[in-house]
Design an enzyme around this catalytic site. Structure first.
Site, PDB file in Angstrom:
ATOM      1  N   TYR A   9      26.897  36.081 -30.121  1.00 21.07           N
ATOM      2  CA  TYR A   9      28.023  36.623 -29.353  1.00 21.07           C
ATOM      3  C   TYR A   9      29.201  35.669 -29.464  1.00 21.07           C
ATOM      4  CZ  TYR A   9      25.393  40.231 -26.815  1.00 21.07           C
ATOM      5  OH  TYR A   9      24.684  41.343 -26.469  1.00 21.07           O
TER       6      TYR A   9
ATOM      7  N   ASP B   2      27.536  45.595 -21.602  1.00 17.25           N
ATOM      8  CA  ASP B   2      28.202  45.977 -20.349  1.00 17.25           C
ATOM      9  C   ASP B   2      29.454  46.795 -20.624  1.00 17.25           C
ATOM     10  OD1 ASP B   2      26.423  44.693 -18.714  1.00 17.25           O
ATOM     11  OD2 ASP B   2      27.625  42.877 -18.493  1.00 17.25           O
TER      12      ASP B   2
END
Lengths: 245, 245
Positions: A111, A52
């Site tokens: 992540y 994103d």
């Protein structure tokens, strides 16, 4: 036909995510421009993940194919870094098999979600960590995070509007640790749905606030209902940290 | 008449230094705009130091006088942070005596010079540390740095074109330490001449490269000749770290 894989690291603050767009500066667009200058023709660079806008990467892989260029892989690192802006780094370049694809051949991804856990404004991490003012109990949240581990349908942790064939993913590891005034959430899985990590992070913050009981995380996953999970934590705290092939 | 002192911290990457300029974005200009919005009139904000373009501050003090506004000092912190951009933070606001001046009343300042000591490009510290590829011997440089301690005429460590009354300064502390792949030079003095810290840093780098022998640092200071010292290390590594009153 050569198939070259680049290992990147980037500060995503200035980019509208990885994927190329016509009217916005993206990491893919910026890397493709640099590759074109060094390798002599426009080549599509395939990324390991669509990140994103504002999301960072400590480790990110992409690959591209070239017939023309004979530039040795090790020279490409220096040449590309000389052209790329300071916030995108090429750490490595390797020759791969012709079939290799950065995204489809990826076995797992890790992540981290980085939180500046302080009421004090930090000008050096404004776009590089999410500021959360109230004290996070990292021991309690680490216990809560263990409920994420396992193979589930993660529909409750997926942004609406996403169209994937399967919403089943296996979370391999989930942990929470403190590093001074920073708190780090770490999640590893064979893959993640759209916004999944940010919703996992937001759900842990809701646990800290008493809005969600840590014993109910499994039920929230099993409910398949996005409304039961926590908020979508903002992008600035998110880093792709490690990719395994 | 109230005299308010602000403790700031800022990432200087986007600013042309502290001091206000007509055609460039500066920290002083940005702070004065925020103060005008909160305190209702344009007020000159006096800084503790003129920092160069791209230089950062972990701690920086400035002050301004207001007759009109009755806003409590503790409320000013939140109000100013709400208006200031993410890369400038107000950490504290205190009422001072009417005679207090951020610059003239300062007893000592500590600067650090931060080096990313690696051949690997680091996208997260591009404008926040100076990249130096060859291994720095922090033990040897820490010994070399001790030669800086003392009261001297520092003309050899001052950029030409500077017009100060006295070039005598007392360096109170000088040290070099390693933090993983970062090497930190730390210098404290009752005051610094223009570019003095950056020349002190560049001279230590020359010591590491064998271009200057560490036993000759005292002689270089005593020579008063800028040509004898090392290069002026770039601004991105420099942080004002601590200011004592």
């Amino acid at each position: 036909m050569r198939n070259l894989r680049l290992k990147l690291s980037f500060d995503g603050a200035a980019y509208h995510g990885w994927q190329i767009q016509s009217n916005a500066v993206t990491v893919q667009g910026t890397v493709e421009e640099a590759v074109e200058k060094i390798f002599g023709s426009h080549l599509t660079v395939y990324g390991c993940s669509r990140t994103d806008s504002g999301v960072h990467a400590n480790e990110y892989f992409c690959n591209f194919k070239t017939e023309k260029s004979a530039i040795p892989a090790e020279n490409a690192v220096k040449a590309l870094n000389g052209i790329l802006p300071p916030d995108i780094a090429v750490l490595q370049c390797d020759e791969e098999d012709p079939e290799f694809h950065s995204r489809y051949d990826c076995k797992s991804k890790e992540y981290i979600y980085k939180i500046w856990n302080s009421s004090i404004k930090n000008p050096f991490f404004a776009n590089r960590a999410y500021q959360y003012k109230y004290t996070l109990d990292e021991v309690n949240l680490n216990e809560a995070a263990k409920s994420y581990i396992g193979t589930y349908d993660w529909s409750a942790f997926c942004a609406s509007g996403s169209s994937v064939k399967s919403t089943v993913r296996t979370v391999i590891n989930a942990e929470v640790l403190r590093q001074g005034d920073f708190v780090i959430f770490k999640f590893e899985a064979d893959g993640f749905l759209y916004n999944m990590v940010r919703i996992m992070a937001g759900t842990l913050i809701y646990v800290n606030e008493g809005k969600i009981d840590k014993s109910s995380i499994k039920d929230i996953i099993l409910s398949g209902d996005r409304d039961n999970a926590g908020f979508t934590a903002p992008p600035e705290g998110l880093y792709l940290n490690r990719v395994e092939y």
